[in-house]
Design a protein around this motif. Structure first.
Motif, PDB file in Angstrom:
ATOM      1  N   ASP A  72       0.833  -1.208   0.000  1.00  0.00           N
ATOM      2  CA  ASP A  72       0.000   0.000   0.000  1.00  0.00           C
ATOM      3  C   ASP A  72       0.865   1.255   0.000  1.00  0.00           C
ATOM      4  OD1 ASP A  72      -2.327  -1.528   0.051  1.00  0.00           O
ATOM      5  OD2 ASP A  72      -2.403  -1.579   2.237  1.00  0.00           O
ATOM      6  N   LEU A  73       2.010   1.167   0.645  1.00  0.00           N
ATOM      7  CA  LEU A  73       2.937   2.293   0.657  1.00  0.00           C
ATOM      8  C   LEU A  73       3.374   2.638  -0.762  1.00  0.00           C
ATOM      9  CD1 LEU A  73       4.886   4.294   2.069  1.00  0.00           C
ATOM     10  CD2 LEU A  73       6.513   2.388   2.236  1.00  0.00           C
ATOM     11  N   ALA A  74       3.671   1.619  -1.566  1.00  0.00           N
ATOM     12  CA  ALA A  74       4.096   1.853  -2.942  1.00  0.00           C
ATOM     13  C   ALA A  74       3.024   2.608  -3.722  1.00  0.00           C
ATOM     14  CB  ALA A  74       4.416   0.523  -3.620  1.00  0.00           C
ATOM     15  N   VAL A  75       1.763   2.263  -3.516  1.00  0.00           N
ATOM     16  CA  VAL A  75       0.664   2.952  -4.198  1.00  0.00           C
ATOM     17  C   VAL A  75       0.575   4.398  -3.733  1.00  0.00           C
ATOM     18  CG1 VAL A  75      -1.837   3.006  -4.548  1.00  0.00           C
ATOM     19  CG2 VAL A  75      -0.629   0.817  -4.542  1.00  0.00           C
ATOM     20  N   ARG A  76       0.754   4.619  -2.444  1.00  0.00           N
ATOM     21  CA  ARG A  76       0.728   5.985  -1.922  1.00  0.00           C
ATOM     22  C   ARG A  76       1.841   6.835  -2.539  1.00  0.00           C
ATOM     23  NH1 ARG A  76      -0.917   6.464   4.453  1.00  0.00           N
ATOM     24  NH2 ARG A  76      -2.814   5.214   4.362  1.00  0.00           N
ATOM     25  N   ILE A 121       3.228   6.429  -5.488  1.00  0.00           N
ATOM     26  CA  ILE A 121       2.873   6.700  -6.882  1.00  0.00           C
ATOM     27  C   ILE A 121       1.792   7.769  -6.955  1.00  0.00           C
ATOM     28  CG2 ILE A 121       1.884   5.710  -8.984  1.00  0.00           C
ATOM     29  CD1 ILE A 121       3.098   2.983  -7.908  1.00  0.00           C
ATOM     30  N   ASP A 122       0.782   7.664  -6.104  1.00  0.00           N
ATOM     31  CA  ASP A 122      -0.290   8.663  -6.060  1.00  0.00           C
ATOM     32  C   ASP A 122       0.267  10.051  -5.750  1.00  0.00           C
ATOM     33  OD1 ASP A 122      -2.160   6.709  -6.583  1.00  0.00           O
ATOM     34  OD2 ASP A 122      -2.806   6.489  -4.486  1.00  0.00           O
ATOM     35  N   ALA A 123       1.195  10.107  -4.792  1.00  0.00           N
ATOM     36  CA  ALA A 123       1.799  11.391  -4.419  1.00  0.00           C
ATOM     37  C   ALA A 123       2.586  11.972  -5.580  1.00  0.00           C
ATOM     38  CB  ALA A 123       2.709  11.208  -3.203  1.00  0.00           C
ATOM     39  N   GLY A 124       3.321  11.113  -6.292  1.00  0.00           N
ATOM     40  CA  GLY A 124       4.084  11.585  -7.443  1.00  0.00           C
ATOM     41  C   GLY A 124       3.184  12.134  -8.537  1.00  0.00           C
ATOM     42  N   ALA A 125       2.073  11.452  -8.790  1.00  0.00           N
ATOM     43  CA  ALA A 125       1.133  11.920  -9.813  1.00  0.00           C
ATOM     44  C   ALA A 125       0.509  13.253  -9.403  1.00  0.00           C
ATOM     45  CB  ALA A 125       0.052  10.869 -10.035  1.00  0.00           C
ATOM     46  N   GLN A 126       0.117  13.354  -8.147  1.00  0.00           N
ATOM     47  CA  GLN A 126      -0.511  14.585  -7.654  1.00  0.00           C
ATOM     48  C   GLN A 126       0.433  15.773  -7.790  1.00  0.00           C
ATOM     49  OE1 GLN A 126       0.286  16.186  -4.401  1.00  0.00           O
ATOM     50  NE2 GLN A 126      -1.206  17.792  -4.854  1.00  0.00           N
ATOM     51  N   LYS A 127       1.699  15.561  -7.508  1.00  0.00           N
ATOM     52  CA  LYS A 127       2.671  16.647  -7.614  1.00  0.00           C
ATOM     53  C   LYS A 127       2.901  17.023  -9.074  1.00  0.00           C
ATOM     54  CE  LYS A 127       4.922  15.234  -3.311  1.00  0.00           C
ATOM     55  NZ  LYS A 127       4.329  16.293  -2.502  1.00  0.00           N
ATOM     56  N   SER A 128       2.842  16.050  -9.953  1.00  0.00           N
ATOM     57  CA  SER A 128       3.019  16.313 -11.371  1.00  0.00           C
ATOM     58  C   SER A 128       1.898  17.189 -11.935  1.00  0.00           C
ATOM     59  CB  SER A 128       3.082  14.985 -12.135  1.00  0.00           C
ATOM     60  OG  SER A 128       3.170  15.192 -13.518  1.00  0.00           O
ATOM     61  N   PHE A 129       0.677  17.007 -11.403  1.00  0.00           N
ATOM     62  CA  PHE A 129      -0.481  17.735 -11.905  1.00  0.00           C
ATOM     63  C   PHE A 129      -0.701  19.089 -11.216  1.00  0.00           C
ATOM     64  CE2 PHE A 129      -2.249  13.250 -12.655  1.00  0.00           C
ATOM     65  CZ  PHE A 129      -1.753  13.215 -13.943  1.00  0.00           C
ATOM     66  N   MET A 130       0.030  19.373 -10.158  1.00  0.00           N
ATOM     67  CA  MET A 130      -0.192  20.577  -9.360  1.00  0.00           C
ATOM     68  C   MET A 130       0.042  21.844 -10.178  1.00  0.00           C
ATOM     69  SD  MET A 130       1.535  21.508  -5.681  1.00  0.00           S
ATOM     70  CE  MET A 130       1.481  19.770  -5.221  1.00  0.00           C
ATOM     71  N   SER A 131      -0.737  22.870  -9.904  1.00  0.00           N
ATOM     72  CA  SER A 131      -0.599  24.132 -10.628  1.00  0.00           C
ATOM     73  C   SER A 131       0.763  24.763 -10.348  1.00  0.00           C
ATOM     74  CB  SER A 131      -1.700  25.106 -10.198  1.00  0.00           C
ATOM     75  OG  SER A 131      -1.490  25.541  -8.857  1.00  0.00           O
ATOM     76  N   VAL A 187      10.944  10.901   3.756  1.00  0.00           N
ATOM     77  CA  VAL A 187       9.724  11.278   3.033  1.00  0.00           C
ATOM     78  C   VAL A 187       8.762  10.098   2.947  1.00  0.00           C
ATOM     79  CG1 VAL A 187       8.811  11.993   0.781  1.00  0.00           C
ATOM     80  CG2 VAL A 187      10.889  13.061   1.691  1.00  0.00           C
ATOM     81  N   VAL A 188       9.306   8.956   2.575  1.00  0.00           N
ATOM     82  CA  VAL A 188       8.485   7.747   2.419  1.00  0.00           C
ATOM     83  C   VAL A 188       8.005   7.235   3.775  1.00  0.00           C
ATOM     84  CG1 VAL A 188       8.579   5.329   1.700  1.00  0.00           C
ATOM     85  CG2 VAL A 188       9.557   7.105   0.233  1.00  0.00           C
ATOM     86  N   ALA A 189       8.856   7.311   4.781  1.00  0.00           N
ATOM     87  CA  ALA A 189       8.482   6.826   6.116  1.00  0.00           C
ATOM     88  C   ALA A 189       7.273   7.579   6.662  1.00  0.00           C
ATOM     89  CB  ALA A 189       9.659   6.960   7.079  1.00  0.00           C
ATOM     90  N   ALA A 190       7.129   8.850   6.277  1.00  0.00           N
ATOM     91  CA  ALA A 190       5.965   9.620   6.718  1.00  0.00           C
ATOM     92  C   ALA A 190       4.666   9.037   6.169  1.00  0.00           C
ATOM     93  CB  ALA A 190       6.101  11.073   6.292  1.00  0.00           C
ATOM     94  N   MET A 191       4.757   8.328   5.043  1.00  0.00           N
ATOM     95  CA  MET A 191       3.565   7.727   4.432  1.00  0.00           C
ATOM     96  C   MET A 191       3.236   6.365   5.036  1.00  0.00           C
ATOM     97  SD  MET A 191       4.270   8.533   0.403  1.00  0.00           S
ATOM     98  CE  MET A 191       4.815  10.143  -0.154  1.00  0.00           C
ATOM     99  N   MET A 192       4.136   5.854   5.874  1.00  0.00           N
ATOM    100  CA  MET A 192       3.923   4.531   6.453  1.00  0.00           C
ATOM    101  C   MET A 192       2.984   4.565   7.645  1.00  0.00           C
ATOM    102  SD  MET A 192       7.587   2.544   6.138  1.00  0.00           S
ATOM    103  CE  MET A 192       8.520   3.644   7.176  1.00  0.00           C
ATOM    104  N   SER A 193       2.543   5.762   8.035  1.00  0.00           N
ATOM    105  CA  SER A 193       1.648   5.892   9.172  1.00  0.00           C
ATOM    106  C   SER A 193       0.605   6.953   8.873  1.00  0.00           C
ATOM    107  CB  SER A 193       2.440   6.291  10.433  1.00  0.00           C
ATOM    108  OG  SER A 193       1.565   6.547  11.505  1.00  0.00           O
ATOM    109  N   ASP A 194      -0.584   6.784   9.456  1.00  0.00           N
ATOM    110  CA  ASP A 194      -1.647   7.778   9.320  1.00  0.00           C
ATOM    111  C   ASP A 194      -1.768   8.646  10.566  1.00  0.00           C
ATOM    112  OD1 ASP A 194      -2.505   7.116   6.701  1.00  0.00           O
ATOM    113  OD2 ASP A 194      -3.542   5.365   7.488  1.00  0.00           O
ATOM    114  N   SER A 195      -0.913   8.418  11.545  1.00  0.00           N
ATOM    115  CA  SER A 195      -0.943   9.224  12.769  1.00  0.00           C
ATOM    116  C   SER A 195       0.212  10.208  12.770  1.00  0.00           C
ATOM    117  CB  SER A 195      -0.855   8.322  14.003  1.00  0.00           C
ATOM    118  OG  SER A 195       0.441   7.776  14.134  1.00  0.00           O
ATOM    119  N   VAL A 196       0.023  11.353  13.413  1.00  0.00           N
ATOM    120  CA  VAL A 196       1.093  12.345  13.470  1.00  0.00           C
ATOM    121  C   VAL A 196       2.320  11.802  14.202  1.00  0.00           C
ATOM    122  CG1 VAL A 196       1.756  14.616  14.380  1.00  0.00           C
ATOM    123  CG2 VAL A 196      -0.434  14.325  13.213  1.00  0.00           C
TER     124      VAL A 196
END
Length: 280
Positions: free
Chosen positions: A8-12, A14-24, A179-188
């Motif tokens: 699931d981390l790998a998907v996150r 990829i999603d983050a990379g796509a979102q940054k690519s599309f950002m204004s 950067v990636v480790a921050a995506m490994m958790s949903d808690s602050v």
């Protein structure tokens, strides 16, 4: 604390990379500007602690506060997008192209530089009382860093350049891990712990981070550091950017993508298929 499994981390990622690519353009620049500025302040903070306490470890232990804050607020660093955006391209996300990837990298580079340079100007004023007095002890330490990590490398020629490049690779191996480790958790708390450890490691080891250097070297030059802008570009910033790209993408982005997104067939299935008689 929640934990996100690697697949699931790998998907996150990829999603983050796509979102940054599309950002204004506006949002990309603002987020990159603030990322560079906050990281510059964190570097000034850590070096102040090191100079005043004489302990590089204490400075390194506290430096990650800036990295944690900027990522929790959704700001961007070049070192992070080097790792994430190419994964969206490799995964063939619709609309993500080589052009959009380089566009994102270019905008984030500019935003990071302007943010870090803004802080460099402000801190140079602070360390010299508005350029009315010689730099204080922290300012002197910054100038020594600027000299040692430009001219200091140049003195060794090709060996110095190789060392600089390797330090840059190692740096973004650790920073992108944060950067990636921050995506490994949903808690602050989980995000903070995941980011803190590898960032502390990179700073204490003296690895070369292109955005931190966008603050360190300009502030040293503004205070009269004994090196030139050309020294900074040739003997630090340009090789550091290239090493950061290689380190983050090779050792973090691609390794996670290949083994958790494009997973090879399991050995058990391969063995079973070998037992099936030919023509069966």
């Amino acid at each position: 604390m929640s934990y996100v499994k690697p697949s699931d981390l790998a998907v996150r990622m990829i999603d983050a990379g796509a979102q940054k690519s599309f950002m204004s353009t506006r949002d990309t620049m603002i987020r990159a500007y603030m990322g560079g500025a906050i990281l510059g302040l964190a570097a000034a903070f850590a070096i102040t602690i090191t100079a005043q306490t004489g302990s590089a470890l204490v400075g390194a232990m506290l430096f990650p506060v800036g990295f944690v804050l900027l990522y929790l607020m959704g700001f961007d660093l070049l070192t992070g997008v080097f790792t994430l955006v190419p994964l969206a391209l490799l995964d063939k996300r619709r609309g993500v192209t080589v052009k959009s990837m380089f566009r994102n990298w270019g905008l984030v580079f500019l935003g990071n530089f302007f943010g870090a340079f803004t802080v460099a100007v402000l801190m140079a004023i602070y360390f010299t009382t508005g350029f009315a007095t010689p730099p204080d002890e922290v300012g002197v330490a910054l100038m020594e860093i600027g000299h040692g990590r430009t001219v200091g490398y140049a003195e060794y020629g090709a060996a110095g350049m190789l060392t600089l490049f390797v330090r840059a690779i190692l740096c973004n191996w650790m920073v992108s891990t944060g950067v990636v480790a921050a995506m490994m958790s949903d808690s602050v708390p989980g995000k903070v712990i995941g980011m803190w450890l590898p960032i502390m490691l990179f700073f204490y080891m003296g690895f070369e981070h292109s955005i931190v250097n966008m603050f360190l070297f300009p502030v040293a030059l503004l205070m009269g550091g004994d090196f030139t802008v050309i020294d900074y570009l040739i003997w630090n910033e340009i090789p550091t950017v290239l090493g950061n790209l290689l380190g983050g993408l090779m050792f973090v982005g691609l390794t996670i993508y290949i083994t958790h997104r494009r997973t090879g067939p399991s050995r058990e299935l391969a063995v079973e298929s070998e037992k099936v008689p030919a023509g069966a």
